[in-house]
Design a protein around this motif. Structure first.
Motif, PDB file in Angstrom:
ATOM      1  N   LEU A 106       0.722  -1.614   0.100  1.00  0.00           N
ATOM      2  CA  LEU A 106       0.450  -0.178   0.172  1.00  0.00           C
ATOM      3  C   LEU A 106       0.764   0.826   0.172  1.00  0.00           C
ATOM      4  CD1 LEU A 106      -2.328   1.514   0.131  1.00  0.00           C
ATOM      5  CD2 LEU A 106      -2.655   1.030   2.835  1.00  0.00           C
ATOM      6  N   GLN A 107       1.588   1.404   0.877  1.00  0.00           N
ATOM      7  CA  GLN A 107       2.728   2.565   0.472  1.00  0.00           C
ATOM      8  C   GLN A 107       3.752   2.666   0.088  1.00  0.00           C
ATOM      9  OE1 GLN A 107       4.660   2.093   4.812  1.00  0.00           O
ATOM     10  NE2 GLN A 107       6.417   3.959   3.874  1.00  0.00           N
ATOM     11  N   HIS A 108       4.125   1.530  -0.772  1.00  0.00           N
ATOM     12  CA  HIS A 108       5.574   1.618  -1.702  1.00  0.00           C
ATOM     13  C   HIS A 108       5.040   1.297  -2.810  1.00  0.00           C
ATOM     14  CE1 HIS A 108       8.424   1.777   0.845  1.00  0.00           C
ATOM     15  NE2 HIS A 108       8.041   0.618   1.903  1.00  0.00           N
ATOM     16  N   CYS A 109       3.945   0.887  -3.267  1.00  0.00           N
ATOM     17  CA  CYS A 109       3.626   0.975  -4.615  1.00  0.00           C
ATOM     18  C   CYS A 109       1.592   1.728  -4.786  1.00  0.00           C
ATOM     19  CB  CYS A 109       3.227  -0.583  -4.918  1.00  0.00           C
ATOM     20  SG  CYS A 109       2.500  -0.939  -6.083  1.00  0.00           S
ATOM     21  N   VAL A 110       0.902   0.909  -3.552  1.00  0.00           N
ATOM     22  CA  VAL A 110      -0.139   1.821  -4.424  1.00  0.00           C
ATOM     23  C   VAL A 110      -0.231   3.443  -4.150  1.00  0.00           C
ATOM     24  CG1 VAL A 110      -2.760   2.730  -3.293  1.00  0.00           C
ATOM     25  CG2 VAL A 110      -1.360  -0.318  -3.918  1.00  0.00           C
ATOM     26  N   HIS A 111       0.259   4.063  -2.837  1.00  0.00           N
ATOM     27  CA  HIS A 111       0.226   5.187  -2.728  1.00  0.00           C
ATOM     28  C   HIS A 111       1.642   6.009  -3.540  1.00  0.00           C
ATOM     29  CE1 HIS A 111      -2.682   5.096   0.241  1.00  0.00           C
ATOM     30  NE2 HIS A 111      -2.393   5.408   1.332  1.00  0.00           N
ATOM     31  N   ALA A 112       2.627   5.243  -3.306  1.00  0.00           N
ATOM     32  CA  ALA A 112       3.911   6.277  -4.523  1.00  0.00           C
ATOM     33  C   ALA A 112       3.540   6.135  -5.649  1.00  0.00           C
ATOM     34  CB  ALA A 112       4.842   5.152  -4.154  1.00  0.00           C
ATOM     35  N   GLN A 113       2.692   4.894  -6.230  1.00  0.00           N
ATOM     36  CA  GLN A 113       2.868   5.181  -8.415  1.00  0.00           C
ATOM     37  C   GLN A 113       1.187   5.550  -7.983  1.00  0.00           C
ATOM     38  OE1 GLN A 113       2.848   1.010  -9.741  1.00  0.00           O
ATOM     39  NE2 GLN A 113       4.908   0.576  -8.975  1.00  0.00           N
ATOM     40  N   GLY A 114       0.137   5.842  -7.535  1.00  0.00           N
ATOM     41  CA  GLY A 114      -0.800   6.761  -7.036  1.00  0.00           C
ATOM     42  C   GLY A 114      -2.006   5.804  -8.020  1.00  0.00           C
ATOM     43  N   LEU A 115      -2.212   4.682  -7.353  1.00  0.00           N
ATOM     44  CA  LEU A 115      -3.115   3.380  -7.765  1.00  0.00           C
ATOM     45  C   LEU A 115      -3.833   3.772  -7.105  1.00  0.00           C
ATOM     46  CD1 LEU A 115      -0.714   0.612  -8.122  1.00  0.00           C
ATOM     47  CD2 LEU A 115      -1.093   2.526  -9.932  1.00  0.00           C
ATOM     48  N   ARG A 116      -5.338   3.612  -7.450  1.00  0.00           N
ATOM     49  CA  ARG A 116      -6.593   3.726  -7.225  1.00  0.00           C
ATOM     50  C   ARG A 116      -7.369   2.323  -6.540  1.00  0.00           C
ATOM     51  NH1 ARG A 116     -11.408   6.303  -8.969  1.00  0.00           N
ATOM     52  NH2 ARG A 116     -11.975   7.051  -7.436  1.00  0.00           N
ATOM     53  N   TRP A 117      -6.743   0.945  -6.974  1.00  0.00           N
ATOM     54  CA  TRP A 117      -7.584  -0.110  -6.905  1.00  0.00           C
ATOM     55  C   TRP A 117      -6.803  -1.117  -6.219  1.00  0.00           C
ATOM     56  CZ3 TRP A 117     -12.299   0.636  -5.731  1.00  0.00           C
ATOM     57  CH2 TRP A 117     -12.875   2.154  -6.287  1.00  0.00           C
ATOM     58  N   VAL A 118      -7.144  -1.604  -5.205  1.00  0.00           N
ATOM     59  CA  VAL A 118      -5.971  -2.992  -5.322  1.00  0.00           C
ATOM     60  C   VAL A 118      -7.607  -4.145  -5.604  1.00  0.00           C
ATOM     61  CG1 VAL A 118      -4.940  -4.688  -3.169  1.00  0.00           C
ATOM     62  CG2 VAL A 118      -4.764  -2.537  -2.990  1.00  0.00           C
ATOM     63  N   GLU A 119      -6.521  -5.576  -6.144  1.00  0.00           N
ATOM     64  CA  GLU A 119      -7.806  -6.464  -6.062  1.00  0.00           C
ATOM     65  C   GLU A 119      -6.928  -8.155  -6.047  1.00  0.00           C
ATOM     66  OE1 GLU A 119     -10.226  -4.442  -9.927  1.00  0.00           O
ATOM     67  OE2 GLU A 119      -9.104  -6.369 -10.463  1.00  0.00           O
ATOM     68  N   THR A 120      -8.111  -8.178  -5.576  1.00  0.00           N
ATOM     69  CA  THR A 120      -7.598 -10.487  -5.713  1.00  0.00           C
ATOM     70  C   THR A 120      -7.916 -10.969  -5.584  1.00  0.00           C
ATOM     71  OG1 THR A 120      -5.842 -11.257  -4.711  1.00  0.00           O
ATOM     72  CG2 THR A 120      -7.843 -10.382  -3.268  1.00  0.00           C
ATOM     73  N   THR A 121      -8.246 -12.367  -5.940  1.00  0.00           N
ATOM     74  CA  THR A 121      -8.986 -12.997  -5.972  1.00  0.00           C
ATOM     75  C   THR A 121      -8.930 -14.361  -4.926  1.00  0.00           C
ATOM     76  OG1 THR A 121      -8.387 -14.911  -7.824  1.00  0.00           O
ATOM     77  CG2 THR A 121      -9.977 -12.695  -8.832  1.00  0.00           C
ATOM     78  N   ILE A 122     -10.250 -14.689  -4.698  1.00  0.00           N
ATOM     79  CA  ILE A 122     -10.532 -15.347  -3.590  1.00  0.00           C
ATOM     80  C   ILE A 122     -11.141 -16.399  -3.727  1.00  0.00           C
ATOM     81  CG2 ILE A 122     -10.074 -15.860  -0.841  1.00  0.00           C
ATOM     82  CD1 ILE A 122      -9.904 -13.302  -0.527  1.00  0.00           C
ATOM     83  N   SER A 123     -10.803 -18.026  -3.997  1.00  0.00           N
ATOM     84  CA  SER A 123     -11.309 -18.655  -3.653  1.00  0.00           C
ATOM     85  C   SER A 123     -12.500 -19.102  -2.304  1.00  0.00           C
ATOM     86  CB  SER A 123     -10.937 -20.177  -3.769  1.00  0.00           C
ATOM     87  OG  SER A 123     -10.229 -20.761  -3.010  1.00  0.00           O
ATOM     88  N   PRO A 124     -14.011 -19.524  -2.741  1.00  0.00           N
ATOM     89  CA  PRO A 124     -15.105 -19.157  -1.744  1.00  0.00           C
ATOM     90  C   PRO A 124     -14.880 -20.544  -0.508  1.00  0.00           C
ATOM     91  CG  PRO A 124     -15.608 -20.398  -3.652  1.00  0.00           C
ATOM     92  CD  PRO A 124     -14.280 -19.956  -3.934  1.00  0.00           C
ATOM     93  N   ASP A 125     -13.897 -20.979  -0.180  1.00  0.00           N
ATOM     94  CA  ASP A 125     -13.292 -21.579   1.099  1.00  0.00           C
ATOM     95  C   ASP A 125     -11.965 -21.273   1.681  1.00  0.00           C
ATOM     96  OD1 ASP A 125     -11.409 -22.766  -0.841  1.00  0.00           O
ATOM     97  OD2 ASP A 125     -12.661 -25.146  -0.023  1.00  0.00           O
ATOM     98  N   ASN A 126     -12.088 -20.773   1.208  1.00  0.00           N
ATOM     99  CA  ASN A 126      -9.947 -19.956   1.279  1.00  0.00           C
ATOM    100  C   ASN A 126     -10.749 -18.428   2.719  1.00  0.00           C
ATOM    101  OD1 ASN A 126      -7.481 -19.053   2.815  1.00  0.00           O
ATOM    102  ND2 ASN A 126      -7.152 -19.244   0.386  1.00  0.00           N
ATOM    103  N   LEU A 127     -10.862 -18.602   4.082  1.00  0.00           N
ATOM    104  CA  LEU A 127     -11.573 -17.694   4.338  1.00  0.00           C
ATOM    105  C   LEU A 127      -9.804 -17.028   5.121  1.00  0.00           C
ATOM    106  CD1 LEU A 127     -13.418 -16.668   7.230  1.00  0.00           C
ATOM    107  CD2 LEU A 127     -12.904 -18.967   8.723  1.00  0.00           C
ATOM    108  N   ALA A 128      -9.279 -17.620   4.879  1.00  0.00           N
ATOM    109  CA  ALA A 128      -7.720 -17.075   6.608  1.00  0.00           C
ATOM    110  C   ALA A 128      -7.371 -16.180   5.050  1.00  0.00           C
ATOM    111  CB  ALA A 128      -6.818 -18.227   5.826  1.00  0.00           C
ATOM    112  N   SER A 129      -7.312 -16.395   4.032  1.00  0.00           N
ATOM    113  CA  SER A 129      -7.439 -14.834   2.461  1.00  0.00           C
ATOM    114  C   SER A 129      -8.140 -14.234   2.664  1.00  0.00           C
ATOM    115  CB  SER A 129      -7.125 -15.284   1.119  1.00  0.00           C
ATOM    116  OG  SER A 129      -7.204 -14.955   0.697  1.00  0.00           O
ATOM    117  N   HIS A 130      -9.879 -14.912   2.496  1.00  0.00           N
ATOM    118  CA  HIS A 130     -11.191 -13.768   2.633  1.00  0.00           C
ATOM    119  C   HIS A 130     -10.784 -13.070   4.219  1.00  0.00           C
ATOM    120  CE1 HIS A 130     -15.368 -12.330   2.864  1.00  0.00           C
ATOM    121  NE2 HIS A 130     -15.313 -12.643   4.298  1.00  0.00           N
ATOM    122  N   ASN A 131     -10.519 -12.982   5.043  1.00  0.00           N
ATOM    123  CA  ASN A 131     -10.438 -12.450   6.652  1.00  0.00           C
ATOM    124  C   ASN A 131      -9.376 -11.126   6.673  1.00  0.00           C
ATOM    125  OD1 ASN A 131     -13.144 -13.162   7.758  1.00  0.00           O
ATOM    126  ND2 ASN A 131     -11.410 -15.014   8.976  1.00  0.00           N
TER     127      ASN A 131
END
Ligand SMILES: CC(C)(COP(=O)(O)OP(=O)(O)OC[C@H]1O[C@@H](n2cnc3c(N)ncnc32)[C@H](O)[C@@H]1OP(=O)(O)O)[C@@H](O)C(=O)NCCC(=O)NCCS
Length: 175
Positions: A106-131
């Protein structure tokens, strides 16, 4: 959280930095040890280190790779950091390394490069990643929407689960 004693000494000595070519093989081996992540070729991880170092991060302890986030800016979405894989060595999970690596990007890429969004994909049963991702959004008071990016049928007969797209942001709102 995972039933193992946390390795506090390792957690304390972690260094976060962009991946380098020398990390490619270790990155492959870390992902191999982190199911349910899809394991890609050693060549794919070398390419990530060569081409996407500025949008990725690795965590190192005493020359050992113990955590990584691989990510890139999709050519058709120049305002978005797309996070491909997040991996934390099992023995140090539950100590906020995943959160720290997200914070680093977030600090070194998103803010540094002026990006607006962070995206990822998560499979339905990956609770750790969802959380991990929803808590990251809540902590930063960011929006988080989910849609289906890939249906199970998109993966052919492999038995792969669907992948939901999590879109977090925008990050350029006034404080
Ligand atoms: C998902 C993963 C990266 C989390 O790393 P981590 O360093 O343990 O995560 P953190 O300690 O920063 O945890 C942040 C939050 O995520 C959630 N979380 C983490 N592990 C969890 C688990 N096993 N079950 C449920 N929630 C979990 C918790 O809400 C946690 O916050 P809390 O500690 O305040 O409750 C790690 O478990 C992992 O490598 N898993 C295997 C690979 C994978 O599934 N990667 C994600 C898909 S891209």
């Amino acid at each position: 959280m995972n039933g193992l004693m946390p390795d506090l000494a390792v957690a304390r000595s972690l260094q976060l930095r962009p991946p380098e070519r020398r990390d490619g093989a270790a990155l492959h081996d870390l992902v191999a040890a982190c199911p349910p992540l899809d394991l890609n070729s050693r060549y794919a991880y070398l390419l990530l280190c060569e081409h996407h170092a500025q949008t990725s991060v690795v965590a190192e302890s005493d020359s050992e790779l113990v955590g990584a986030i691989t990510a890139y800016v999709p050519p058709q979405q120049p305002d978005t950091l797309f996070i491909w894989q997040v991996a934390v060595a099992e023995r140090i999970r539950g100590q906020k390394l995943g959160t720290r690596m997200l914070q680093h990007l977030l600090q070194h890429c998103v803010h540094a490069q002026g990006l607006r969004w962070v995206e990822t994909t998560i499979s339905p049963d990956n609770l750790a990643s969802h959380n991990l991702f929803t808590q990251f959004a809540v902590r930063h008071d960011a929006g988080c929407t989910t849609t289906t990016l890939f249906a199970a049928s998109d993966f052919g007969a492999s038995g792969h689960q669907a992948e939901s797209l999590y879109k977090i942001g925008p990050w350029d709102r006034p404080a």
